[in-house]
Design an enzyme around this catalytic site. Structure first.
Site, short mmCIF file in Angstrom:
data_model
loop_
_atom_site.label_atom_id
_atom_site.label_comp_id
_atom_site.label_asym_id
_atom_site.label_seq_id
_atom_site.Cartn_x
_atom_site.Cartn_y
_atom_site.Cartn_z
N ASP A 49 0.88 -0.93 -0.18
CA ASP A 49 -0.15 0.03 -0.04
C ASP A 49 0.95 1.56 -0.25
O ASP A 49 -0.16 2.24 -0.41
CB ASP A 49 -0.80 -0.05 1.05
CG ASP A 49 -0.10 0.40 2.57
OD1 ASP A 49 0.91 -0.35 2.85
OD2 ASP A 49 -1.03 -0.08 3.64
N ASP A 88 -1.03 -6.15 0.12
CA ASP A 88 -1.08 -5.68 0.93
C ASP A 88 -2.52 -5.46 1.04
O ASP A 88 -3.85 -4.70 0.11
CB ASP A 88 -1.38 -4.11 1.15
CG ASP A 88 0.21 -4.44 2.26
OD1 ASP A 88 0.78 -5.44 2.49
OD2 ASP A 88 1.05 -2.97 1.33
N LYS A 118 -1.72 -9.90 3.14
CA LYS A 118 -0.60 -8.93 4.20
C LYS A 118 -1.16 -8.18 4.86
O LYS A 118 -2.51 -6.94 3.90
CB LYS A 118 0.69 -8.43 3.41
CG LYS A 118 1.77 -7.90 4.55
CD LYS A 118 2.78 -7.38 4.46
CE LYS A 118 3.05 -5.76 3.59
NZ LYS A 118 2.43 -4.66 4.73
N GLU A 120 -1.40 -6.05 8.53
CA GLU A 120 -0.96 -5.29 9.98
C GLU A 120 -1.33 -5.32 11.02
O GLU A 120 -2.67 -5.50 11.11
CB GLU A 120 -0.84 -3.56 9.56
CG GLU A 120 0.36 -3.25 8.61
CD GLU A 120 0.33 -1.84 8.51
OE1 GLU A 120 0.92 -1.09 6.83
OE2 GLU A 120 -0.50 -0.86 9.11
N GLU A 186 8.97 -3.73 10.77
CA GLU A 186 9.61 -3.15 10.88
C GLU A 186 9.56 -1.84 12.27
O GLU A 186 9.28 -1.57 13.06
CB GLU A 186 8.09 -2.08 9.94
CG GLU A 186 8.85 -1.03 9.02
CD GLU A 186 7.59 -0.54 8.52
OE1 GLU A 186 8.23 0.48 7.73
OE2 GLU A 186 6.65 -1.00 7.97
#
Length: 277
Positions: A49, A88, A118, A120, A186
């Site tokens: 993204d 994403d 994916k 988060e 990250e």
């Protein structure tokens, strides 16, 4: 297998099998031509993204939509034959409920042909990850700095220093136990990234983490020098394509204004020499 047999693409099981082995190589891609280049060298191609910022000029990733991810996902899929294609899930497409996440993940996979999605988040997303995996959708997790939560985190800060280390470790353990086939770390400190890598059974993929992760990922436009609005500390420039493009465009503009382009070899004569076709 004959020389004309199609190449088998990398799948989630292949990524899992690489735990503790040769480091996994991952880059983002957003277009077909770049996807072809990435596919030749990488194990995973991620339609991130981050495209909202590096392609569409948005200030953050929060304005990215499902339609944008599908559009670029289709383009990248056309240039991908070997690498695992991961897309994403954009902000707002999975947080409401596992059912919402499944509907949008299914749509991404059905419309783009990607091999995984994916998303988060750590412990609070473990139930959603488990829900997706149990229904046949491979999930790459993402903990530490989660850019979709930039407002809640107070900016793009390193995550997991001091007392916060336990939170990031617990997030990584939770997504691994929920069934994710890999986890992006990250902006997680080097030592903590190493401990997480040793602790979880799935591959860790670092971005601003540690060379001892099971793999690395960078944003393609960052490492090629195409995106120059800012440069994160963890980015190494492997090329300066932005500078090269600027010089090429300047040369073109100068030649057009001086009527040096097009030259005789670039135009078509009124009559062909020799026998007419």
């Amino acid at each position: 297998m004959s020389v004309n047999s199609p190449v088998r693409p990398v799948m989630a099981a292949d990524i899992l099998a690489r735990k503790g082995g040769e480091p996994l190589v991952c880059l983002t891609a957003y277009t077909t031509p770049m996807a072809r280049l990435v596919d030749a060298h990488c194990d995973i191609t991620l339609v991130g993204d981050s495209l909202g910022m590096v392609v569409h000029g948005l200030p953050t990733t929060l304005g990215v939509t499902m339609e944008m991810m599908i559009l670029h996902g289709k383009a990248v899929a056309r240039g991908t034959s070997r690498a695992m294609l991961v897309i994403d899930m954009p902000f707002g497409s999975y947080e409401e409920s596992p059912a919402q996440a499944f509907a949008n993940a299914r749509r991404l996979m059905a419309e783009t042909g990607c091999a995984a999605v994916k998303l988060e988040g750590g412990r609070h997303m473990a139930g959603t990850i488990r829900f997706l995996v149990e229904r046949g959708i491979p999930v790459m997790a993402h903990v530490g700095l989660t850019p979709q939560a930039v407002n809640a985190l107070g900016g793009y800060k390193v995550q997991g220093r001091g007392a916060d280390a336990d939170r990031v470790m617990e997030d990584a353990i939770a997504v691994a136990e929920a069934g994710a086939f890999s986890v992006v770390l990250e902006k997680v400190p080097d030592g903590l990234s190493q401990r997480i890598t040793q602790r979880v059974a799935i591959p860790t993929i670092g971005i601003g983490a540690s060379a001892h992760c099971d793999g690395q990922v960078l944003v393609l436009d960052d490492m090629l020098g195409l995106f120059t609005d800012f440069r994160p500390k963890f980015v190494k420039r492997y090329g300066e394509l932005g500078t090269a493009a600027d010089e090429a465009i300047a040369a073109y503009a100068a030649e057009v204004r001086a009527r040096r382009f097009p030259a005789s070899e670039h135009v078509f004569p009124d009559e062909l020499k020799g026998k007419q076709p």
